[in-house]
Design an enzyme around this catalytic site. Structure first.
Site, PDB file in Angstrom:
ATOM      1  N   THR A 329       0.846  -1.189   0.000  1.00 12.14           N
ATOM      2  CA  THR A 329       0.000   0.000   0.000  1.00 12.14           C
ATOM      3  C   THR A 329       0.882   1.240   0.000  1.00 12.14           C
ATOM      4  O   THR A 329       1.933   1.256   0.639  1.00 12.14           O
ATOM      5  CB  THR A 329      -0.953   0.006   1.217  1.00 12.14           C
ATOM      6  OG1 THR A 329      -1.777   1.163   1.177  1.00 12.14           O
ATOM      7  CG2 THR A 329      -0.196  -0.007   2.535  1.00 12.14           C
ATOM      8  N   HIS A 381       2.878 -11.475  14.308  1.00 17.03           N
ATOM      9  CA  HIS A 381       3.974 -12.010  15.111  1.00 17.03           C
ATOM     10  C   HIS A 381       3.743 -13.479  15.497  1.00 17.03           C
ATOM     11  O   HIS A 381       4.670 -14.164  15.959  1.00 17.03           O
ATOM     12  CB  HIS A 381       4.151 -11.168  16.384  1.00 17.03           C
ATOM     13  CG  HIS A 381       5.566 -11.074  16.851  1.00 17.03           C
ATOM     14  ND1 HIS A 381       6.539 -11.978  16.490  1.00 17.03           N
ATOM     15  CD2 HIS A 381       6.194 -10.173  17.658  1.00 17.03           C
ATOM     16  CE1 HIS A 381       7.686 -11.662  17.044  1.00 17.03           C
ATOM     17  NE2 HIS A 381       7.511 -10.566  17.766  1.00 17.03           N
TER      18      HIS A 381
END
Length: 410
Positions: A329, A381
């Site tokens: 993006t 994560h």
């Protein structure tokens, strides 16, 4: 012969849609492949066209109604073009008299909304077929700025049913009142909101940052952009092609960044399908570059340009926005200096590009001015360790700062 008009077959990921705009009304003549209605889903606006020449006989779903996959929404009488003039008086009978609305033709939804807002249809320009005023025309209409300052008193003194509410709304504003406008979310905006909230609640999202010196890429682009455009049939050389190529190479080196989570399973993808976020008036969409690792910079740039144009026109298909293993993006086109992009599930990483800005940097003991861009990599994560995320972002940084590495794949 009467033909049923059905909603398109929605993909498995789309449960239902809403009737956005009818471009034809009962009694109108239609031509084969002429646009009849727009159906808005949570991902894209679908167009339904006439299957044959004839007359739109009946409409079963009004604007705003929920429609399911393959549900019958209207009927067309094929080959009944001759009957159109006979049906026209019925449709015209529902229109206001010409001395009230200036012979303006508007859809029922547009007319109802205009009455609610106190908008005189004579002041609205229609963008629909043959100048028909659509619901969107009413939503986007703004009173001419010069209207309150008109020097001729007679028009201001006219007390028509539609003009009175407009005048009443102007006076309180001048008196210091605060005005609020409440409108329902579109289906697409509501879906975007749900997905973003889901990401923040269901992932262990973390963002790592780095900066990249853009001066070599910018010099390369300045030197060859004109030749590039000529050789590649008008395709412009931008920065996105370089970043997509750098990302695909980095994804090969760090397969966890290209993977996705499915419950307790990790799905490693042996291909790189890169989504490129595109902003539209109706929200952010992410068309996908399939097998981006097999695409050259020219093909990447031309495909992204095509996606952008079709996204703004609402012409992207659901298939073109489905899937993807990684997303890029670019908030820099709007002036963003730094941000933390949100994951596009089930993907586990997204790269954010930002504004290029001149900054002083130290090179070989000397302070020089370089065009610098901040890069941000948001990642899940649960799957990607910090070490892998940082190394992935550094790999992209090094390839952008040394474009030859992209070409040599080193």
């Amino acid at each position: 012969m009467s033909i049923e008009i059905k909603a398109p077959t929605f993909p498995e990921s789309v449960q239902e849609g809403n009737i956005a705009t009818w471009h034809k009304q009962p009694g109108d003549t239609v031509v084969r492949d002429e646009l009849l209605v727009d159906i808005e889903t949570d991902k894209v606006v679908l167009e339904v066209v006439a299957p044959a020449d004839g007359v739109l006989q009946e409409v079963f779903k009004e604007e705003g109604d929920v429609v399911l996959s393959n549900e019958v929404i209207a009927k067309v009488v094929a080959g009944a073009v001759e009957a159109a003039p006979a049906a026209a008086p019925t449709a015209i009978a529902d229109e206001p008299e010409s001395d009230d609305q200036g012979d303006k033709v508007a859809s029922p939804a547009a007319r109802k909304l205009a009455e609610e807002k106190g908008i005189d249809l004579k002041q609205v320009s229609g963008t629909g077929k043959d100048g028909r005023i659509t619901k969107e025309d009413i939503v986007g209409w703004q009173a001419p700025a010069a209207a309150p300052a008109a020097t001729t008193p007679p028009p201001a003194a006219v007390q028509s049913p539609t003009a009175a509410p407009v005048a009443a709304s102007v006076v309180p504003i001048a008196a210091g009142d605060r005005v609020e406008k409440r409108v329902p979310m579109t289906r697409m905006r509501a879906r975007i909101a749900d997905r973003l909230l889901q990401v923040t609640q269901s992932t262990a999202m973390l963002t790592t940052f780095n900066e990249v010196d853009m001066h070599r890429i910018m010099a390369l682009r300045a030197e060859f952009k004109d030749t590039f455009t000529k050789v590649h049939n008008g395709t412009r050389l931008g920065f996105m092609g370089f970043f997509v190529r750098a990302a695909t190479e980095a994804l090969k080196r760090f397969p966890a960044v290209n993977a996705s989570l499915d419950g307790n399973d990790i799905v490693y993808h042996g291909y790189q399908d890169v989504g490129v976020a595109v902003s539209t008036d109706k929200g952010l969409v992410v068309p996908v570059l399939r097998d981006a690792d097999n695409m050259g910079i020219a093909e990447i740039e031309s495909t992204i340009a095509e996606f952008g144009a079709r996204a703004r026109d609402g012409k992207l298909t659901i298939e073109e926005m489905t899937g993807g293993t990684f997303t890029i993006t670019n908030g820099g086109v709007f002036g963003s200096l730094l941000s933390t992009p949100i994951l596009n599930p089930p993907q586990t990483a997204i790269l954010g590009m930002h504004k290029i800005q001149d900054r002083p940097v130290v090179e070989n003991g000397q302070i020089v001015i370089r065009p610098i861009m901040y890069l941000a990599l948001s990642y899940d994560h649960r799957l990607i360790d910090g070490k892998e995320a940082v190394q992935f972002l550094v790999a992209i940084k090094e390839m952008i700062e040394n474009p030859a590495k992209i070409l040599l794949e080193i």
